[in-house]
Write a protein that holds these residues in place. Structure first.
Motif, short mmCIF file in Angstrom:
data_model
loop_
_atom_site.label_atom_id
_atom_site.label_comp_id
_atom_site.label_asym_id
_atom_site.label_seq_id
_atom_site.Cartn_x
_atom_site.Cartn_y
_atom_site.Cartn_z
N ARG A 59 0.83 -1.20 0.00
CA ARG A 59 0.00 0.00 0.00
C ARG A 59 0.88 1.26 0.00
O ARG A 59 0.61 2.22 -0.74
CB ARG A 59 -0.93 0.01 1.20
CG ARG A 59 -1.73 1.31 1.36
CD ARG A 59 -2.65 1.26 2.57
NE ARG A 59 -3.75 0.37 2.33
CZ ARG A 59 -4.86 0.72 1.68
NH1 ARG A 59 -4.98 1.93 1.18
NH2 ARG A 59 -5.84 -0.14 1.51
N ALA A 60 1.90 1.26 0.83
CA ALA A 60 2.80 2.41 0.89
C ALA A 60 3.51 2.61 -0.45
O ALA A 60 3.68 3.74 -0.92
CB ALA A 60 3.82 2.23 2.01
N ALA A 61 3.92 1.52 -1.08
CA ALA A 61 4.60 1.62 -2.37
C ALA A 61 3.67 2.15 -3.45
O ALA A 61 4.07 2.96 -4.30
CB ALA A 61 5.15 0.25 -2.77
N ASP A 62 2.42 1.70 -3.44
CA ASP A 62 1.45 2.18 -4.42
C ASP A 62 1.23 3.69 -4.28
O ASP A 62 1.22 4.44 -5.26
CB ASP A 62 0.11 1.46 -4.24
CG ASP A 62 0.17 0.00 -4.66
OD1 ASP A 62 1.21 -0.44 -5.19
OD2 ASP A 62 -0.84 -0.71 -4.46
N ARG A 63 1.06 4.13 -3.04
CA ARG A 63 0.84 5.56 -2.79
C ARG A 63 2.08 6.38 -3.18
O ARG A 63 1.96 7.47 -3.75
CB ARG A 63 0.53 5.77 -1.31
CG ARG A 63 -0.80 5.19 -0.87
CD ARG A 63 -1.82 6.29 -0.81
NE ARG A 63 -3.02 5.89 -0.11
CZ ARG A 63 -4.04 6.71 0.11
NH1 ARG A 63 -3.98 7.96 -0.30
NH2 ARG A 63 -5.13 6.29 0.72
N ALA A 64 3.25 5.84 -2.84
CA ALA A 64 4.49 6.56 -3.14
C ALA A 64 4.69 6.69 -4.65
O ALA A 64 5.18 7.72 -5.14
CB ALA A 64 5.68 5.84 -2.50
N PRO A 118 0.81 -0.33 -9.21
CA PRO A 118 2.14 -0.87 -8.93
C PRO A 118 2.09 -2.27 -8.32
O PRO A 118 2.97 -3.08 -8.56
CB PRO A 118 2.73 0.15 -7.96
CG PRO A 118 2.06 1.43 -8.32
CD PRO A 118 0.66 1.04 -8.69
N ALA A 119 1.03 -2.55 -7.54
CA ALA A 119 0.88 -3.88 -6.95
C ALA A 119 0.61 -4.95 -8.00
O ALA A 119 0.85 -6.13 -7.76
CB ALA A 119 -0.25 -3.88 -5.91
N PRO A 216 -9.23 -11.55 0.06
CA PRO A 216 -10.02 -10.39 0.44
C PRO A 216 -10.61 -9.75 -0.81
O PRO A 216 -10.16 -10.00 -1.93
CB PRO A 216 -8.99 -9.47 1.09
CG PRO A 216 -7.72 -9.78 0.35
CD PRO A 216 -7.78 -11.27 0.05
N GLN A 217 -11.59 -8.90 -0.59
CA GLN A 217 -12.19 -8.20 -1.73
C GLN A 217 -11.22 -7.19 -2.32
O GLN A 217 -11.20 -6.98 -3.54
CB GLN A 217 -13.48 -7.50 -1.28
CG GLN A 217 -14.27 -6.86 -2.41
CD GLN A 217 -15.43 -6.06 -1.90
OE1 GLN A 217 -15.26 -5.11 -1.13
NE2 GLN A 217 -16.64 -6.44 -2.30
N VAL A 218 -10.44 -6.55 -1.47
CA VAL A 218 -9.51 -5.49 -1.90
C VAL A 218 -8.13 -5.81 -1.34
O VAL A 218 -7.99 -6.20 -0.18
CB VAL A 218 -9.98 -4.11 -1.39
CG1 VAL A 218 -8.97 -3.03 -1.77
CG2 VAL A 218 -11.36 -3.76 -1.93
N TRP A 219 -7.10 -5.64 -2.17
CA TRP A 219 -5.71 -5.80 -1.71
C TRP A 219 -4.83 -4.82 -2.46
O TRP A 219 -5.01 -4.67 -3.67
CB TRP A 219 -5.21 -7.23 -1.93
CG TRP A 219 -3.94 -7.50 -1.17
CD1 TRP A 219 -3.82 -7.87 0.12
CD2 TRP A 219 -2.60 -7.39 -1.68
NE1 TRP A 219 -2.50 -8.01 0.46
CE2 TRP A 219 -1.73 -7.72 -0.62
CE3 TRP A 219 -2.05 -7.04 -2.92
CZ2 TRP A 219 -0.35 -7.71 -0.77
CZ3 TRP A 219 -0.67 -7.04 -3.06
CH2 TRP A 219 0.16 -7.37 -2.00
N PRO A 220 -3.91 -4.15 -1.78
CA PRO A 220 -3.65 -4.16 -0.36
C PRO A 220 -4.90 -3.87 0.46
O PRO A 220 -5.80 -3.19 0.00
CB PRO A 220 -2.59 -3.06 -0.19
CG PRO A 220 -1.89 -2.99 -1.52
CD PRO A 220 -2.97 -3.24 -2.52
#
Length: 434
Positions: A59-64, A118-119, A216-220
């Motif tokens: 999640r942090a990598a996607d946001r970054a 990115p994920a 899960p439904q959402v990942w991250p």
């Protein structure tokens, strides 16, 4: 469903017809958290702790990555096209093979590649027949429920970062399958960008799988019911079907590398074991059917939106049974699950009733209709096996006619979903007798 609510419903059933009532309040599913993982038996903690860490890091990598794109921009970019429930329809998967070499198909494929997070996954409800994503543009448009109010289970903390990587509404699964079809028409270097994007998508699904085999439904992870194991809308089954095809090199997925095929096959088997373990049992310990969502750690049925209770679900169970009956060499455990699930669906059929729109004032109602075809309620209480209905204010009811006009109109409380599974069982059971 909690024990008190099950007892209330069972008492009502034994006592005979009574006035409809509010029988409970829908409670939110707890998010998957470090605190809850710390309470697991010691032998289970490490795997779940690693999973949580992987989710947070991604999640942090996607946001970054998005922030880095925007640093170089002098002006903000527009939001992506408005989300639509028909987003998956812009990625048709049933066209003749030659169509996937067309300019229209390449436009969709390029759009898909550009919106990959990115994920490695994709957001939901985005039309894929528009322009590719701009540098610095959000990966999804606002997926927030327009009717949501503070405290609503469907209220996103950040409307511009909701469902960023999901299997809901056929997202990610449709993108991977579409890319594979386009790549099949472009052998060699011309199709490499589409093959690599599909491979990244498969890697995303493998990374998102819970240690116990669910998804899960959402990942991250996003929190709330999005952290629950999701059978809703056939999400988990569609992931399993895709991984099975990738493992076998079928459905235009022959380009998947051998090591990734092995991982896909192992993931599909873990998921199958999870589904068998998640089949719910009645008060006598007999296997019944499945819930729409499950709390990830306990495998207890979980709520989703305000009006979606933790209960048995006939529609998703019927689709799941069709999947189990499609397996080429079903194990004894799979066969037992199918026989029990079909028997339960037969017993839950509602007869001599019709779900109809009476008029603009009364809206949809369940009415008496002798001789009407069998219907099934969408939800059944796991303890009493009686139909159960939710409303937007989170109240739970034993009579669909007592919920709000808006929810009676806007949700499929009754349907004929099990019919296809019951018909398929007629032939399947001849090959795989109890």
């Amino acid at each position: 469903m909690n024990h008190r609510l099950a007892l209330l419903l069972l008492s009502a059933c034994l006592a005979g017809p009574v006035a409809a009532a509010v029988i409970g309040q829908n409670a939110p599913v707890p998010a998957l958290s470090a605190e809850r993982v710390a309470a697991l038996p010691e032998t289970q903690r490490a795997a779940w702790q690693a999973y949580l860490a992987r989710s947070e890091q991604q999640r942090a990598a996607d946001r970054a990555a998005l922030a880095a794109e925007r640093q170089a921009l002098s002006e903000p970019v527009p939001a992506p096209p408005e989300a639509s429930g028909a987003g998956a329809k812009t990625m048709p998967l049933q066209q003749p093979p030659a169509w996937y070499a067309s300019a229209a198909a390449l436009q969709v494929a390029d759009n898909i590649v550009s919106f990959q997070t990115p994920a490695g996954g994709w957001g939901k409800n985005q039309p894929r027949d528009r322009a590719p994503r701009l540098r610095g543009q959000d990966y999804v448009s606002d997926n927030n429920n327009k009717r949501a109010t503070p405290g609503d289970f469907d209220q996103a903390q950040d409307p511009r970062w909701s469902y960023v990587g999901t299997i809901d509404n056929d997202a990610t699964i449709s993108e991977i399958r579409f890319l594979a079809k386009v790549a099949a028409q472009r052998p060699g270097p011309a199709g490499e960008v589409y093959r690599q994007s599909a491979i990244r998508g498969l890697g995303y699904l493998l990374a998102a799988q819970f240690p116990n085999g669910g998804w899960p439904q959402v990942w991250p992870l996003q929190g709330g019911y999005h952290d629950a194991i999701t059978l809703n809308d056939n999400a988990m089954v569609e992931v399993m079907q895709l991984l099975d095809a990738a493992a076998r090199g079928e459905d235009d997925l022959g380009f998947v590398p051998g090591a990734l095929r092995e991982r896909a096959a192992a993931a599909q088997q873990r998921a199958l074991a999870l589904l068998l373990a998640a089949q719910l049992r009645d008060g006598q310990g007999r296997k019944t059917i499945w819930a729409q969502q499950y709390e990830a750690l306990s495998l207890a049925p979980a709520s989703a939106r305000n009006y979606e209770p933790p209960s048995l679900c006939s529609g998703e169970s019927a689709d799941l049974l069709l999947y189990l009956m499609s397996l080429r060499e079903p194990s004894a455990a799979v066969r037992a699950a199918v026989h029990a699930g079909i028997a339960t669906l037969r017993g839950l059929a509602i007869r001599d009733k019709a779900w109809v729109t009476l008029d603009e004032v009364q809206g949809r109602r369940l009415v008496d209709k002798p001789g009407a075809p069998a219907l099934w309620s969408r939800y059944y209480d796991a303890g009493s096996l009686q139909p159960i209905f939710g409303d937007r204010d989170k109240t739970l009811h034993d009579d669909v006619n007592e919920i709000s006009f808006e929810r009676r109109k806007g949700y499929a409380w009754f349907g004929i979903w099990p019919q296809k599974a019951l018909k398929e069982y007629e032939d399947w059971s001849k090959r795989w007798n109890p």
